[in-house]
Motif scaffolding. Structure first.
Motif, PDB file in Angstrom:
ATOM      1  N   ALA A 187     -30.001  -9.409  14.258  1.00  0.00           N
ATOM      2  CA  ALA A 187     -30.248  -7.979  14.036  1.00  0.00           C
ATOM      3  C   ALA A 187     -29.760  -7.529  12.672  1.00  0.00           C
ATOM      4  O   ALA A 187     -30.463  -6.823  11.940  1.00  0.00           O
ATOM      5  CB  ALA A 187     -29.577  -7.158  15.137  1.00  0.00           C
ATOM      6  N   THR A 188     -28.553  -7.909  12.316  1.00  0.00           N
ATOM      7  CA  THR A 188     -28.004  -7.459  11.040  1.00  0.00           C
ATOM      8  C   THR A 188     -28.742  -8.091   9.864  1.00  0.00           C
ATOM      9  O   THR A 188     -28.875  -7.471   8.808  1.00  0.00           O
ATOM     10  CB  THR A 188     -26.498  -7.753  10.949  1.00  0.00           C
ATOM     11  N   ASP A 189     -29.248  -9.313  10.054  1.00  0.00           N
ATOM     12  CA  ASP A 189     -30.060  -9.927   9.007  1.00  0.00           C
ATOM     13  C   ASP A 189     -31.364  -9.157   8.801  1.00  0.00           C
ATOM     14  O   ASP A 189     -31.888  -9.100   7.679  1.00  0.00           O
ATOM     15  CB  ASP A 189     -30.378 -11.378   9.358  1.00  0.00           C
ATOM     16  N   LEU A 190     -31.899  -8.568   9.864  1.00  0.00           N
ATOM     17  CA  LEU A 190     -33.111  -7.760   9.757  1.00  0.00           C
ATOM     18  C   LEU A 190     -32.826  -6.414   9.097  1.00  0.00           C
ATOM     19  O   LEU A 190     -33.592  -5.944   8.256  1.00  0.00           O
ATOM     20  CB  LEU A 190     -33.714  -7.516  11.150  1.00  0.00           C
ATOM     21  N   ILE A 191     -31.715  -5.797   9.488  1.00  0.00           N
ATOM     22  CA  ILE A 191     -31.437  -4.416   9.086  1.00  0.00           C
ATOM     23  C   ILE A 191     -30.847  -4.321   7.679  1.00  0.00           C
ATOM     24  O   ILE A 191     -31.240  -3.452   6.891  1.00  0.00           O
ATOM     25  CB  ILE A 191     -30.498  -3.755  10.112  1.00  0.00           C
ATOM     26  N   PRO A 210     -31.075  -5.766   4.675  1.00  0.00           N
ATOM     27  CA  PRO A 210     -31.864  -5.653   3.439  1.00  0.00           C
ATOM     28  C   PRO A 210     -32.683  -4.368   3.346  1.00  0.00           C
ATOM     29  O   PRO A 210     -33.185  -4.041   2.266  1.00  0.00           O
ATOM     30  CB  PRO A 210     -32.812  -6.868   3.519  1.00  0.00           C
ATOM     31  N   LEU A 211     -32.808  -3.641   4.457  1.00  0.00           N
ATOM     32  CA  LEU A 211     -33.674  -2.461   4.495  1.00  0.00           C
ATOM     33  C   LEU A 211     -32.902  -1.149   4.479  1.00  0.00           C
ATOM     34  O   LEU A 211     -33.476  -0.081   4.663  1.00  0.00           O
ATOM     35  CB  LEU A 211     -34.559  -2.512   5.749  1.00  0.00           C
ATOM     36  N   THR A 212     -31.604  -1.222   4.233  1.00  0.00           N
ATOM     37  CA  THR A 212     -30.783  -0.014   4.235  1.00  0.00           C
ATOM     38  C   THR A 212     -29.984   0.097   2.948  1.00  0.00           C
ATOM     39  O   THR A 212     -29.698  -0.904   2.286  1.00  0.00           O
ATOM     40  CB  THR A 212     -29.806  -0.004   5.428  1.00  0.00           C
ATOM     41  N   LYS A 213     -29.624   1.329   2.631  1.00  0.00           N
ATOM     42  CA  LYS A 213     -28.700   1.588   1.536  1.00  0.00           C
ATOM     43  C   LYS A 213     -27.297   1.683   2.102  1.00  0.00           C
ATOM     44  O   LYS A 213     -27.101   2.034   3.259  1.00  0.00           O
ATOM     45  CB  LYS A 213     -29.060   2.897   0.833  1.00  0.00           C
ATOM     46  N   MET A 214     -26.314   1.399   1.245  1.00  0.00           N
ATOM     47  CA  MET A 214     -24.926   1.475   1.712  1.00  0.00           C
ATOM     48  C   MET A 214     -24.583   2.882   2.153  1.00  0.00           C
ATOM     49  O   MET A 214     -23.983   3.099   3.182  1.00  0.00           O
ATOM     50  CB  MET A 214     -23.964   1.031   0.591  1.00  0.00           C
ATOM     51  N   PHE A 236     -40.841   3.201   4.411  1.00  0.00           N
ATOM     52  CA  PHE A 236     -41.163   1.784   4.511  1.00  0.00           C
ATOM     53  C   PHE A 236     -42.612   1.575   4.933  1.00  0.00           C
ATOM     54  O   PHE A 236     -43.175   2.380   5.662  1.00  0.00           O
ATOM     55  CB  PHE A 236     -40.285   1.123   5.582  1.00  0.00           C
ATOM     56  N   PRO A 237     -43.186   0.448   4.537  1.00  0.00           N
ATOM     57  CA  PRO A 237     -44.435   0.020   5.158  1.00  0.00           C
ATOM     58  C   PRO A 237     -44.205  -0.227   6.644  1.00  0.00           C
ATOM     59  O   PRO A 237     -43.067  -0.489   7.073  1.00  0.00           O
ATOM     60  CB  PRO A 237     -44.777  -1.287   4.424  1.00  0.00           C
ATOM     61  N   GLU A 238     -45.270  -0.183   7.429  1.00  0.00           N
ATOM     62  CA  GLU A 238     -45.130  -0.291   8.884  1.00  0.00           C
ATOM     63  C   GLU A 238     -44.442  -1.583   9.294  1.00  0.00           C
ATOM     64  O   GLU A 238     -43.633  -1.590  10.233  1.00  0.00           O
ATOM     65  CB  GLU A 238     -46.509  -0.198   9.551  1.00  0.00           C
ATOM     66  N   GLY A 239     -44.724  -2.683   8.604  1.00  0.00           N
ATOM     67  CA  GLY A 239     -44.098  -3.944   8.969  1.00  0.00           C
ATOM     68  C   GLY A 239     -42.586  -3.911   8.870  1.00  0.00           C
ATOM     69  O   GLY A 239     -41.888  -4.456   9.727  1.00  0.00           O
ATOM     70  N   ARG A 240     -42.096  -3.251   7.842  1.00  0.00           N
ATOM     71  CA  ARG A 240     -40.640  -3.165   7.679  1.00  0.00           C
ATOM     72  C   ARG A 240     -40.031  -2.184   8.684  1.00  0.00           C
ATOM     73  O   ARG A 240     -38.904  -2.374   9.134  1.00  0.00           O
ATOM     74  CB  ARG A 240     -40.296  -2.762   6.249  1.00  0.00           C
ATOM     75  N   ARG A 241     -40.761  -1.134   9.013  1.00  0.00           N
ATOM     76  CA  ARG A 241     -40.292  -0.233  10.079  1.00  0.00           C
ATOM     77  C   ARG A 241     -40.141  -1.003  11.389  1.00  0.00           C
ATOM     78  O   ARG A 241     -39.162  -0.826  12.113  1.00  0.00           O
ATOM     79  CB  ARG A 241     -41.270   0.923  10.268  1.00  0.00           C
ATOM     80  N   GLN A 242     -41.080  -1.879  11.672  1.00  0.00           N
ATOM     81  CA  GLN A 242     -40.993  -2.663  12.895  1.00  0.00           C
ATOM     82  C   GLN A 242     -39.799  -3.612  12.857  1.00  0.00           C
ATOM     83  O   GLN A 242     -39.190  -3.898  13.898  1.00  0.00           O
ATOM     84  CB  GLN A 242     -42.292  -3.433  13.116  1.00  0.00           C
ATOM     85  N   SER A 243     -39.450  -4.099  11.679  1.00  0.00           N
ATOM     86  CA  SER A 243     -38.251  -4.932  11.561  1.00  0.00           C
ATOM     87  C   SER A 243     -37.002  -4.138  11.934  1.00  0.00           C
ATOM     88  O   SER A 243     -36.095  -4.646  12.609  1.00  0.00           O
ATOM     89  CB  SER A 243     -38.109  -5.471  10.135  1.00  0.00           C
ATOM     90  N   ALA A 274     -32.160   4.888   8.065  1.00  0.00           N
ATOM     91  CA  ALA A 274     -33.245   4.440   7.202  1.00  0.00           C
ATOM     92  C   ALA A 274     -34.595   4.938   7.693  1.00  0.00           C
ATOM     93  O   ALA A 274     -35.491   5.225   6.899  1.00  0.00           O
ATOM     94  CB  ALA A 274     -33.242   2.918   7.112  1.00  0.00           C
ATOM     95  N   LEU A 275     -34.727   5.061   9.010  1.00  0.00           N
ATOM     96  CA  LEU A 275     -35.971   5.533   9.608  1.00  0.00           C
ATOM     97  C   LEU A 275     -36.099   7.051   9.586  1.00  0.00           C
ATOM     98  O   LEU A 275     -37.151   7.593   9.932  1.00  0.00           O
ATOM     99  CB  LEU A 275     -36.075   5.023  11.051  1.00  0.00           C
ATOM    100  N   GLY A 276     -35.027   7.741   9.216  1.00  0.00           N
ATOM    101  CA  GLY A 276     -35.060   9.197   9.155  1.00  0.00           C
ATOM    102  C   GLY A 276     -34.782   9.876  10.475  1.00  0.00           C
ATOM    103  O   GLY A 276     -35.003  11.087  10.615  1.00  0.00           O
ATOM    104  N   ASN A 277     -34.287   9.137  11.472  1.00  0.00           N
ATOM    105  CA  ASN A 277     -33.958   9.712  12.775  1.00  0.00           C
ATOM    106  C   ASN A 277     -32.494  10.164  12.737  1.00  0.00           C
ATOM    107  O   ASN A 277     -31.581   9.408  13.067  1.00  0.00           O
ATOM    108  CB  ASN A 277     -34.193   8.690  13.882  1.00  0.00           C
TER     109      ASN A 277
END
Length: 209
Positions: free
Chosen positions: A34-38, A40-44, A51-58, A89-92
């Motif tokens: 999970a952390t390997d997925l998340i 790279p897609l987040t800021k500190m 994000f593109p849909e594929g990265r949102r699904q990640s 990152a998803l804005g939720n």
């Protein structure tokens, strides 16, 4: 087992992936996945760009994994924190705040946990919680100019203008060219001068004066 399943399925509907953790080894493997997925897609600090849909699904896959991790091990504060980062990152904003709050309830000695919890409260206009969290983070790392700026912003949103002005001056003394601190200083000055209305939410800072 029933309680774990209830805890897991209480999460975000879009993040359910049928994941179930039943052993310590699975816990560690799923947490790493999970952390390997998340990561790279987040800021500190703060929300990532869209994000593109594929990265949102990640991100949703990572969240689903972490729901399973915290269902098995409700004391894993880092799993709650990473869920908060993914939702952020998803804005939720509501979900991010819920997960950061859960992480902060378990881990009081990590300034980044308090930092993100405070930011999430500021995003939602929960100014009293934001101030307390920002103060806590700064107590843990008093030399951090960024944490001073966060506290100044929280104080500004809480309407404590003089305290905000004093705190941002301390931040700029520690880091004179920090762009975030300079932006907060500018907004505080505009509120004091009457050029800008008192902000209540972080989003208010992005609107015209």
């Amino acid at each position: 087992m029933i309680k774990r399943l209830i805890s897991f399925f209480a999460g975000d509907r879009s993040a359910r992936g049928g994941v179930l953790v039943t052993s310590d080894q699975e816990h560690d493997e799923v947490f790493k996945r999970a952390t390997d997925l998340i990561s790279p897609l987040t800021k500190m600090h703060g929300r990532q760009d869209s994000f593109p849909e594929g990265r949102r699904q990640s991100l949703f896959s990572g969240i689903a994994d972490l729901h399973a991790v915290t269902a098995y091990n409700p004391q894993n504060w880092a799993a709650f924190w990473f869920k908060g980062k993914a939702y952020q990152a998803l804005g939720n904003k509501d979900a991010a705040k819920r997960e950061f709050q859960a992480s902060f309830a378990l881990e009081k000695q990590n300034p980044d946990v308090a930092r993100e919890y405070g930011i999430s409260c500021s995003e939602l206009g929960l100014v009293d919680e934001a101030v307390l969290a920002a103060k806590h983070a700064l107590e843990l790392k008093p030399e951090d100019a960024g944490l001073k700026a966060n506290l100044a912003l929280a104080l500004l949103l809480a309407g404590k203008i003089s305290d905000a002005k004093e705190t941002i001056a301390e931040s700029l003394k520690a880091s004179p060219y920090d762009p975030i601190s300079k932006s907060v200083e500018r907004v505080i000055g505009e509120v004091i001068s009457g050029k800008r209305k008192q902000p209540r939410f972080v989003a208010d800072l992005e609107r015209s004066c």
